[in-house]
Enzyme design. Sequence first.
Site, short mmCIF file in Angstrom:
data_model
loop_
_atom_site.label_atom_id
_atom_site.label_comp_id
_atom_site.label_asym_id
_atom_site.label_seq_id
_atom_site.Cartn_x
_atom_site.Cartn_y
_atom_site.Cartn_z
N THR A 127 0.57 -1.26 -0.52
CA THR A 127 -0.44 -0.28 0.08
C THR A 127 1.27 0.98 -0.14
OG1 THR A 127 -1.42 -1.41 1.65
CG2 THR A 127 -1.51 1.18 1.19
N ARG A 160 -8.20 -10.34 3.72
CA ARG A 160 -8.47 -10.18 5.10
C ARG A 160 -7.71 -10.37 5.73
NH1 ARG A 160 -14.60 -10.02 4.64
NH2 ARG A 160 -13.86 -12.06 3.31
N LYS A 210 -7.17 2.18 -3.38
CA LYS A 210 -6.59 1.16 -2.01
C LYS A 210 -7.22 1.34 -0.92
CE LYS A 210 -4.69 -1.37 0.99
NZ LYS A 210 -5.55 -3.51 1.80
N LYS A 257 -21.12 -2.04 12.11
CA LYS A 257 -21.65 -2.16 13.14
C LYS A 257 -21.24 -1.62 14.42
CE LYS A 257 -22.16 -6.71 15.32
NZ LYS A 257 -21.49 -7.52 15.80
N GLY A 259 -19.28 -1.37 18.51
CA GLY A 259 -18.73 -2.08 19.65
C GLY A 259 -17.48 -0.84 19.79
N CYS A 266 -4.37 -2.17 9.23
CA CYS A 266 -3.75 -1.17 8.15
C CYS A 266 -5.07 0.09 8.33
CB CYS A 266 -5.23 -2.47 6.81
SG CYS A 266 -4.23 -4.45 6.75
N LYS A 326 -9.23 -8.66 15.92
CA LYS A 326 -10.80 -9.26 15.56
C LYS A 326 -10.16 -11.11 15.58
CE LYS A 326 -9.13 -9.64 10.54
NZ LYS A 326 -9.72 -9.52 8.81
N ARG A 333 -2.16 -5.84 16.59
CA ARG A 333 -1.52 -4.06 16.11
C ARG A 333 -2.61 -3.69 16.38
NH1 ARG A 333 2.22 -5.87 11.10
NH2 ARG A 333 0.15 -7.23 10.88
C1 UGA Z 1 -8.53 -4.48 6.34
C2 UGA Z 1 -9.63 -4.69 4.66
O1 UGA Z 1 -11.29 -5.36 4.97
C3 UGA Z 1 -8.65 -5.72 3.71
O2 UGA Z 1 -10.07 -5.55 2.75
C4 UGA Z 1 -7.59 -5.14 3.22
O3 UGA Z 1 -6.65 -5.74 2.48
C5 UGA Z 1 -6.98 -4.90 4.85
O4 UGA Z 1 -7.02 -4.52 5.55
C6 UGA Z 1 -5.03 -4.57 3.94
O5 UGA Z 1 -5.29 -3.29 3.64
O6 UGA Z 1 -4.22 -5.04 3.92
P1 UGA Z 1 -8.14 -6.34 7.80
O7 UGA Z 1 -7.30 -5.78 8.82
O8 UGA Z 1 -7.11 -7.87 8.17
O9 UGA Z 1 -8.55 -6.27 6.95
O10 UGA Z 1 -9.49 -6.66 9.33
P2 UGA Z 1 -10.84 -5.76 9.03
O11 UGA Z 1 -11.54 -7.68 8.09
O12 UGA Z 1 -11.66 -5.03 7.71
O13 UGA Z 1 -11.50 -5.38 10.22
C7 UGA Z 1 -10.70 -4.27 10.87
C8 UGA Z 1 -11.18 -4.33 12.06
O14 UGA Z 1 -11.96 -3.58 11.20
C9 UGA Z 1 -11.14 -5.44 12.95
O15 UGA Z 1 -11.27 -4.79 14.53
C10 UGA Z 1 -12.41 -5.21 13.10
O16 UGA Z 1 -13.48 -5.94 14.49
C11 UGA Z 1 -13.22 -4.11 13.16
N1 UGA Z 1 -15.01 -4.07 12.80
C12 UGA Z 1 -15.39 -4.42 11.38
C13 UGA Z 1 -15.24 -3.32 13.31
O17 UGA Z 1 -15.17 -2.94 14.41
N2 UGA Z 1 -17.05 -3.29 13.32
C14 UGA Z 1 -17.46 -3.97 11.75
O18 UGA Z 1 -18.53 -3.57 11.11
C15 UGA Z 1 -16.20 -4.13 10.96
#
Ligand code: UGA
Length: 435
Positions: A127, A160, A210, A257, A259, A266, A326, A333
């Site tokens: 990125t 993800r 991105k 959501k 929380g 990321c 998550k 991190r």
């Molecule tokens: C995120 C993006 O979703 C990917 O598409 C991207 O490729 C990646 O970053 C990156 O740039 O490399 P990731 O960091 O693995 O992926 O995690 P996510 O699943 O996106 O969750 C991020 C955070 O948001 C978590 O802490 C999760 O608990 C939180 N979250 C997610 C919420 O608090 N509420 C929601 O409704 C959804």
Amino acid sequence: MKRNKFTITIVGHGYVGLVTAAVWADLGHKVYVIGRNREKINKLNHGEVYFYEPGLKKLLQRNLKSQRLKFTLNYQEALTNTDMVIVCVNTPGNHDGGADISAVINVSKKIIKNLQANFTVLAIKSTVPVGTNRKLLKLLKKYQKPGKRFAIVSLPEFLREGTAIKDTLHPHRIIIGVEDKRAEKLLLTFHRRFKAPILITNLESAEIIKYASNAFLSMKISFANLLSFLCEKTGANIEEVIKGMTMDKRINPHFFKAGIGFGGSCFPKDIKALTRILNKYQIDASLLNGVGKINQLAWQNAAHKTLKLVGSLKNKTVALWGLAFKPGTDDIREAPALKIIDWLLKKGAKIKAYDPQAMKNTLQKFDNVLYCKNALAAVENADVLIIATEWPEFKKVDWQLVKHRLKKPNIVDGRNLYYPDKMKQMGYNYLSSGR
Ligand code: UGA
């Protein structure tokens, strides 16, 4: 072009590099992965993964055995007969919030100096701020060897953690920033099998897509959290508010959501980097500043609820379920759970924590937390339970047993996992977000 088998060189073996390499090798391509740490490269060549990602170890071992995958420190070896080189090194946050792209520059220079084919695609998956790829192209031209042509491509990644293999195998979209026709053709041929919509665009648009995607999702989460604060003050219910909003087809319910907020390697880093980019172009970034601010308030709001339930935290025992940012990962991190630990310790609380994967990593940061062998052990004699990560096993607990073990039936649910009415019926003092 009818070919469907390629030789690919990947630089970097973090979440993106390693998962991409293993999945692409499994699809039948020959994949070399370049690293710079001998110990890690040896481990990887023996099928050992140094972080947790479901299914990755098995996939890695299968493709090492079939000899379609090889890890090396040697650029020359990895660049023999390669069709394309994919740069997947990380771009961590600088002290000023901007992205540190020095690793991308360093490895790209090495690649260009070691090119062997007459034409090579150099695709940047890392990125990087808008403008980086074009600058890189200009810079690398200086190191180009006669007759060894290359094209720069911006190939952002959207996988993800926790579902990285599925996301790589079945991407929702493929964004290719490319301006060289030969490179475009090669990348289209390569990506055709994924059956995902493909957008061909210029380097700058791909780079912005991105950051914009991660920033937009962060913004949705912070918006849900902002509304949840209002719901708590007014007696509204955030879930019904969001349900009502998303009945409008223009408002999609995913990543919406409330929380304790988002974490990971990321979202927090990318909103800071995008803010920095906007500032550079003198564009007001207060929208993104707000996203970051609300994300802090989200975990603080949950933390303060423990005070509401137990009064002072001094010498109280707090059980904490979930440490990873998550479920499905051991990555801590920017995890909200860690910010809460820090806050609780400063208030004089004792902490008993449990996470199915992330305890080892958390121990490196906090050796004054008691790590427990399971969720029930963590609640034993605790004054309050905080739920910080929505691991599926926390959905299946026996609540009577939990109540029996807790000193006081107090719960702060940072992920809105349970029905408030049911928890109250069972005799819990149950606080969640915006309900
Ligand atoms: C995120 C993006 O979703 C990917 O598409 C991207 O490729 C990646 O970053 C990156 O740039 O490399 P990731 O960091 O693995 O992926 O995690 P996510 O699943 O996106 O969750 C991020 C955070 O948001 C978590 O802490 C999760 O608990 C939180 N979250 C997610 C919420 O608090 N509420 C929601 O409704 C959804």
